[in-house]
Scaffold this active site. Structure first.
Site, short mmCIF file in Angstrom:
data_model
loop_
_atom_site.label_atom_id
_atom_site.label_comp_id
_atom_site.label_asym_id
_atom_site.label_seq_id
_atom_site.Cartn_x
_atom_site.Cartn_y
_atom_site.Cartn_z
N HIS A 154 0.83 -1.20 0.00
CA HIS A 154 0.00 0.00 0.00
C HIS A 154 0.87 1.26 0.00
O HIS A 154 0.72 2.13 -0.87
CB HIS A 154 -0.90 -0.03 1.24
N GLU A 155 1.80 1.33 0.93
CA GLU A 155 2.64 2.53 1.01
C GLU A 155 3.55 2.65 -0.20
O GLU A 155 3.87 3.75 -0.64
CB GLU A 155 3.44 2.54 2.33
N HIS B 174 1.70 4.48 -2.86
CA HIS B 174 1.77 5.93 -2.65
C HIS B 174 3.14 6.46 -3.09
O HIS B 174 3.25 7.50 -3.73
CB HIS B 174 1.58 6.26 -1.16
N GLU C 269 -4.87 7.55 -3.18
CA GLU C 269 -5.34 6.27 -2.66
C GLU C 269 -5.59 5.28 -3.80
O GLU C 269 -5.51 4.06 -3.60
CB GLU C 269 -6.60 6.51 -1.82
ZN ZN Z 1 -3.27 5.19 1.73
#
Ligand code: ZN
Length: 501
Positions: free
Chosen positions: A265-266, A269, A295
């Site tokens: 997830h990170e 980003h 997101e």
């Molecule tokens: Zn996030």
């Protein structure tokens, strides 16, 4: 004599460096700061924020923006300087419209509100939090009035996080989801016994987890020469510039998902930040365009790629090799189903990709009703529980796992929640377009090759930095406005197969 545009750029550079320095201090606060450093670090942050605010919102910045925009008269919409002025003017208006006295009152309220909320949640005592929530909503109404809006009061608040997006867009997005997802959640709930995720809760050495997740981040395309990974209690991604992007993660020795999917997830980003502006834009513009679009990047790499069967073809044998005691007796199919187990739950941050958006829908409906006075703060817990029953088929038996669970409303964050759902929906819409343009992306993922996908994202999303508002970017990248269609198709196909319908 320098042009106004040149002088403006220098001024904005100074302001951007101050923000970047504050970001570095903020990162350090959450990673390496000794406990005793808290007060000094708070001083660093507030001083840097104050100087940046004074510089950015000064009359001089306003004058330079006016003059530079005259100099650029006639430059096309896509011109990088025209975009810099257009977006900066937007930021300038946003930040100068709210009176300093209101900002101070909000900051004061947030500091107190956070402590009251933390205590109220620990004691399951909504009554003590109610006055804070009431005050938050009153202050948010004042913010919305100061910022101005034409259609709905919510528009002004949402616009701070998702520029140009309206309450009506969000309502339409949820209407599409509600029709399809509520029955899907109910159908999955009936078939709970089809998926067992107990293998994920065995013993997983955290040093081995760390090495494995770092490998995945690298193979996704995270450039460790322009970034790093550290541990933090609440994982996040902090960019100082596209050349210095930091991700953090946390490890649970008895649950492999936390670090594994948290890192993916990170990394999503971080890939956006490392590619933001493509090395061609002003530092101010070399970042993500909105929270929702951000997101979409994290969810795409975490869920659509990271929780796909294709991805695990190459990586499951490697994971098994890393954790032979815990996964030696598990086959890939069992693991794949385990990481995609779906069930209605009370806590948003632990929700799976099927149920997640329903949690956001509850908060969006609550926020609009509280802001417009359709709902009073006293009625709020009951309304919350009724919505959980209606959408997820479950009723929380305490406010602690109900209305008190999120920090947002104690911190003046109203209009923020929808960005999570915008991100989820957009991740599927981008994936659908990318795989239509390059059908080989799916087989590439099976072969642990991610550059075709990353290059598509770089070209269609990352390189534009903040040049386009979310709606403009989505239309350009996918040829369509944001809708729930792609996401619903994605969920129905994937979960229909896992749960057998
Ligand atoms: Zn996030």
């Amino acid at each position: 004599m320098d042009t106004a545009l040149e002088r403006l750029k220098i001024r904005l550079n100074d302001a951007a460096y101050l923000s970047s320095a504050a970001a570095l201090v903020g990162w350090e606060q959450q990673t390496y700061m000794p406990e005793g450093g808290a007060e000094t670090r708070a001083g660093h942050l507030s001083t840097l924020a104050r100087i940046e605010h004074e510089m950015f919102t000064s009359d001089e910045t306003g004058r330079l923006l006016e003059d530079a925009s005259k100099e650029l008269n006639g430059a096309g919409y896509d011109n990088a300087d025209a975009s810099l002025i257009r977006i900066t003017k937007r930021d300038y208006d946003l930040r100068t419209k709210i009176p300093a006295s209101l900002v101070a009152e909000i900051n004061h309220h947030n500091a107190i509100g956070h402590n009251v909320w933390a205590k109220a949640r620990a004691n399951n005592d909504y009554k003590s939090f109610a006055p804070v929530l009431k005050k938050t909503m009153e202050l948010m109404v004042q913010v919305a009035e100061a910022l101005g809006y034409t259609d709905h009061i919510y528009d002004a608040l949402l616009d701070q996080y998702e520029p140009g997006m309206k309450a009506a867009d969000v309502a339409a997005m949820f209407a599409g989801l509600k029709n399809d997802i509520v029955p899907l959640v109910a159908a999955i709930k009936e078939r709970q016994d089809r998926v067992d995720d107990s293998v994920l809760h065995r013993a997983y050495d955290i040093h081995k987890q760390s090495a494995f997740t770092e490998m995945v981040a690298k193979e996704y395309g995270f450039d460790f020469n322009r970034g790093r990974q550290d541990k933090a209690v609440h994982p996040f991604c902090q960019s100082l510039s596209p050349d210095d992007v930091r991700i953090t993660t946390r490890f649970d020795p008895n649950f492999v998902n936390t670090a594994l999917f948290g890192t993916m997830h990170e990394t999503g980003h971080a890939l956006y930040e490392q590619g933001a502006g493509g090395g061609k834009l002003h530092l101010r513009m070399s970042t993500g365009t909105s929270l929702g679009v951000h997101e979409s990047q994290s969810r795409l790499w975490e869920n659509i790629v990271g929780r796909s069967r294709g991805f695990w073809k190459k990586y499951f044998p490697k994971l098994q090799e890393t954790f032979p005691e815990s996964l030696g007796d598990v086959d890939m199919e069992t693991f794949y189903r385990a990481i995609n187990k779906s069930y209605p739950s009370f806590i948003r941050v632990e929700a799976d990709e099927v149920t997640y958006n329903l949690h956001i829908m509850v908060r969006f409906e609550m926020e609009t009703a509280l802001l417009t006075g359709q709902l009073t703060v006293d009625q709020a817990p009951e309304a919350w529980n009724a919505k959980y029953q209606e959408y997820l088929g479950i009723t929380p038996d305490t406010d602690k796992i109900g209305i008190l669970q999120d920090v947002h409303w104690s911190s003046g964050l109203v209009g923020y929640f929808p960005t999570y759902s915008i991100g989820n929906l957009l991740s599927a819409q981008l994936w659908e377009k990318a795989t239509t343009d390059h059908p080989n992306i799916k087989t590439d993922v099976e072969n642990a090759k991610f550059d075709t996908l990353l290059t598509w994202l770089r070209e269609n999303v990352h390189q534009h930095g903040r040049n386009y508002l979310p709606k403009e970017l989505i239309q350009r990248a996918t040829g369509k406005p944001l809708s729930s269609d792609a996401y619903v198709r994605y969920l129905k196909t994937k979960y229909g197969e896992i749960y057998g319908f």
